[in-house]
Motif scaffolding. Structure first.
Motif, PDB file in Angstrom:
ATOM      1  N   TYR A 262       0.645  -1.444  -0.052  1.00  0.00           N
ATOM      2  CA  TYR A 262      -0.154   0.055  -0.114  1.00  0.00           C
ATOM      3  C   TYR A 262       0.784   1.215   0.042  1.00  0.00           C
ATOM      4  O   TYR A 262       0.763   2.288  -0.909  1.00  0.00           O
ATOM      5  N   SER A 263       1.722   1.371   0.789  1.00  0.00           N
ATOM      6  CA  SER A 263       2.825   2.332   0.892  1.00  0.00           C
ATOM      7  C   SER A 263       3.896   1.774   1.583  1.00  0.00           C
ATOM      8  O   SER A 263       3.834   0.564   2.245  1.00  0.00           O
ATOM      9  N   PRO A 264       5.297   2.546   1.707  1.00  0.00           N
ATOM     10  CA  PRO A 264       6.298   1.635   2.341  1.00  0.00           C
ATOM     11  C   PRO A 264       6.079   1.353   3.872  1.00  0.00           C
ATOM     12  O   PRO A 264       5.715   2.201   4.882  1.00  0.00           O
ATOM     13  N   GLY A 265       6.251   0.097   3.965  1.00  0.00           N
ATOM     14  CA  GLY A 265       6.044  -0.584   5.149  1.00  0.00           C
ATOM     15  C   GLY A 265       4.670  -0.879   5.611  1.00  0.00           C
ATOM     16  O   GLY A 265       4.292  -1.677   6.558  1.00  0.00           O
ATOM     17  N   ILE A 266       3.968  -0.764   4.705  1.00  0.00           N
ATOM     18  CA  ILE A 266       2.347  -0.919   5.025  1.00  0.00           C
ATOM     19  C   ILE A 266       1.864  -1.942   3.934  1.00  0.00           C
ATOM     20  O   ILE A 266       1.798  -1.611   2.521  1.00  0.00           O
ATOM     21  N   LEU A 267       0.901  -2.749   4.233  1.00  0.00           N
ATOM     22  CA  LEU A 267       0.378  -3.642   3.454  1.00  0.00           C
ATOM     23  C   LEU A 267      -1.123  -3.502   3.412  1.00  0.00           C
ATOM     24  O   LEU A 267      -1.845  -3.125   4.115  1.00  0.00           O
ATOM     25  N   HIS A 268      -1.588  -3.645   2.108  1.00  0.00           N
ATOM     26  CA  HIS A 268      -3.406  -3.858   2.159  1.00  0.00           C
ATOM     27  C   HIS A 268      -3.371  -5.663   2.089  1.00  0.00           C
ATOM     28  O   HIS A 268      -2.670  -6.292   1.356  1.00  0.00           O
ATOM     29  N   ALA A 269      -4.091  -5.914   3.119  1.00  0.00           N
ATOM     30  CA  ALA A 269      -4.151  -7.479   3.475  1.00  0.00           C
ATOM     31  C   ALA A 269      -5.881  -7.670   3.298  1.00  0.00           C
ATOM     32  O   ALA A 269      -6.617  -6.854   3.592  1.00  0.00           O
ATOM     33  N   VAL A 270      -6.001  -8.943   3.129  1.00  0.00           N
ATOM     34  CA  VAL A 270      -7.493  -9.513   3.494  1.00  0.00           C
ATOM     35  C   VAL A 270      -7.433 -10.722   4.239  1.00  0.00           C
ATOM     36  O   VAL A 270      -6.711 -11.528   4.381  1.00  0.00           O
ATOM     37  N   VAL A 271      -8.362 -10.707   5.482  1.00  0.00           N
ATOM     38  CA  VAL A 271      -8.553 -11.664   6.147  1.00  0.00           C
ATOM     39  C   VAL A 271      -9.853 -12.458   6.048  1.00  0.00           C
ATOM     40  O   VAL A 271     -10.947 -11.906   6.079  1.00  0.00           O
ATOM     41  N   ASP A 272      -9.980 -13.730   5.675  1.00  0.00           N
ATOM     42  CA  ASP A 272     -11.367 -14.282   5.621  1.00  0.00           C
ATOM     43  C   ASP A 272     -11.554 -14.901   7.025  1.00  0.00           C
ATOM     44  O   ASP A 272     -10.803 -15.746   7.687  1.00  0.00           O
ATOM     45  N   ALA A 273     -12.769 -14.991   7.200  1.00  0.00           N
ATOM     46  CA  ALA A 273     -13.395 -15.460   8.873  1.00  0.00           C
ATOM     47  C   ALA A 273     -14.641 -16.092   8.510  1.00  0.00           C
ATOM     48  O   ALA A 273     -15.409 -15.744   7.741  1.00  0.00           O
ATOM     49  N   ARG A 274     -14.941 -17.056   9.499  1.00  0.00           N
ATOM     50  CA  ARG A 274     -16.049 -17.649   9.597  1.00  0.00           C
ATOM     51  C   ARG A 274     -16.860 -17.312  10.769  1.00  0.00           C
ATOM     52  O   ARG A 274     -16.059 -17.532  11.804  1.00  0.00           O
ATOM     53  N   VAL A 275     -17.953 -16.851  10.734  1.00  0.00           N
ATOM     54  CA  VAL A 275     -18.740 -16.288  12.136  1.00  0.00           C
ATOM     55  C   VAL A 275     -19.810 -16.889  12.251  1.00  0.00           C
ATOM     56  O   VAL A 275     -20.936 -17.208  11.701  1.00  0.00           O
TER      57      VAL A 275
END
Ligand code: SAM
Length: 278
Positions: A262-275
């Motif tokens: 996303y920017s230096p040292g920063i990620l764009h991430a995605v977490v999948d969860a079951r609720v």
């Protein structure tokens, strides 16, 4: 994302210094007929010539936009036409989906392609809520390829919402997608969804309570967020655990993935969860 930097450098060779040549853009993206390019501020005076050269490399394209990033919760891009037509509305085709948009007015992240394709393989037969639908980045691939029962697609920005509604018609998925213009914090329905998509970063954690409330027992959640690389994925898992506790529901992490830098040292991430446990 394209990289034909040597061709660009050759076209401009006669009119720029070796130092300027080093600073020329290394890549750019193309949406429909529009080329989008970031230019180092040190060579911004060359923007018109860079724009003309890019149109020469891609004769099927009609405009070049200089990109200075996106800002604010509506994700409005700061972009300026530097060559070609001032009319920048275009139709972008990707993975069998048609996206009409004006890249001068709404964002579209080339780096999220894998995630758009992944979403296009999920949701078959389900009721889905897309809380940050934009012009249909995740809603459209899902509706076109997976045929869910219904997708409630919520978008707050009126310009993006207009394109969302039009793209739903253009892709022939009006029987599946219900576009909603509003703030997902206020309009997300409760206890209806088999799957919730949160395709937004920065303050996404503030919307987790509404997302969990939307899910039926056993529903799936896709939580996008920016996170310092060193805290990935722990910080995001903690956000989800906290939201589960507040709602009195169990949240099981199923998968974490990096979407892009996303920017230096920063990620764009995605977490999948079951609720579980409504
Ligand atoms: N995932 C996208 C991609 O693949 O390019 C990019 C993210 S998209 C631009 C995020 C959208 O969420 C924007 O259109 C923004 O207007 C919208 N948004 C932001 N806050 C919102 C809210 N509270 N309710 C509904 N939509 C919101």
């Amino acid at each position: 994302f394209y990289d034909r930097n040597p061709e660009l450098a050759d076209l401009l060779a006669d009119s720029i210094s070796p130092g300027e040549r080093e600073l020329l853009p290394k890549g750019w993206s193309i949406l429909g007929k529009v080329i989008i390019v970031k230019i180092d501020p040190q060579i911004e005076s060359l923007k018109a010539r860079i724009g003309e050269a890019l149109l020469e490399i891609y004769p099927r394209c009609s405009s070049v936009l200089l990109d200075r990033g996106v800002a604010g919760p509506f994700r409005e891009p700061d972009r300026e036409v530097i060559a070609g037509s001032a009319k920048t509305e275009t139709v972008h085709r990707e993975d069998g989906v048609v996206f009409k948009l004006d890249p001068a007015k709404v964002m579209f992240s080339a780096g999220n392609l894998q995630e758009r394709m992944r979403m296009g393989r999920l949701g078959g037969g389900e009721t889905v809520v897309d809380m940050f639908a934009g012009i249909g980045y995740f809603t459209l691939p899902m509706a076109v390829h997976s045929r869910p029962k219904k997708i409630i697609a919520i978008e707050i920005n009126p310009v993006a919402y207009g394109y969302l509604a039009e793209n739903v018609r253009l892709n022939g998925v009006d029987g599946i997608v219900v576009p909603v213009h509003g703030d997902c914090d206020l309009v997300t329905p409760r206890a209806v969804a088999d799957r919730v998509v949160m395709g937004y970063v920065g303050t996404t954690d503030q919307y987790l309570d509404a997302a969990i409330a939307a899910l039926r027992a056993g529903g799936a959640l896709h939580y996008h967020q920016t996170v310092p690389e060193k805290l990935y994925p722990r910080k995001l898992e903690e956000d989800l655990a906290g939201a589960g506790e507040r709602a009195g529901r169990s949240v099981k992490i199923e998968r974490s993935a990096r979407v892009k830098k996303y920017s230096p040292g920063i990620l764009h991430a995605v977490v999948d969860a079951r609720v579980d446990g409504a």
